[in-house]
Design an enzyme around this catalytic site. Structure first.
Site, PDB file in Angstrom:
ATOM      1  N   CYS A 177      40.836  12.730   5.498  1.00  0.00           N
ATOM      2  CA  CYS A 177      41.231  12.369   4.132  1.00  0.00           C
ATOM      3  C   CYS A 177      40.196  12.908   3.135  1.00  0.00           C
ATOM      4  O   CYS A 177      40.552  13.454   2.086  1.00  0.00           O
ATOM      5  CB  CYS A 177      41.372  10.860   3.995  1.00  0.00           C
ATOM      6  SG  CYS A 177      42.623  10.142   5.088  1.00  0.00           S
ATOM      7  N   CYS A 181      39.478   8.240   6.165  1.00  0.00           N
ATOM      8  CA  CYS A 181      38.949   8.951   7.337  1.00  0.00           C
ATOM      9  C   CYS A 181      38.351  10.296   6.925  1.00  0.00           C
ATOM     10  O   CYS A 181      38.483  10.724   5.778  1.00  0.00           O
ATOM     11  CB  CYS A 181      40.079   9.165   8.355  1.00  0.00           C
ATOM     12  SG  CYS A 181      41.380  10.270   7.775  1.00  0.00           S
TER      13      CYS A 181
END
Length: 81
Positions: free
Chosen positions: A13, A10
């Site tokens: 991240c 994501c």
């Protein structure tokens, strides 16, 4: 030092990975950075919320993206004495 960024890929991240790489550069240390996206492996660390930061197999941060200064602090604490 081995650093793992746990997460599904994501945007948070990716942000955590960027901040970690910048902090590593700031400190001038040599580390191995690994991205872990396998859900079973992430869960094996007891992590239920991503992104997470693991240093030398110890979970240091879960569910947030800290600023660079905080990551530098976390890395300094993890350095061998």
């Amino acid at each position: 030092m081995n650093i793992k960024i746990l997460g599904s890929g994501c945007s948070n991240c990716a942000k955590l990975e960027k901040v970690v790489r910048e902090a590593v550069d700031d400190l001038g240390i040599v580390v191995e950075i690994e991205k872990v996206q396998d859900v079973a492996e992430i869960i094996s660390y007891g992590v239920m919320s991503t992104p997470a930061l693991v240093i030398d197999e110890v979970v240091k941060l879960v569910g947030k993206v800290p600023n660079r200064a905080r990551v530098v602090e976390i890395l300094k604490q993890a350095l061998p004495q």
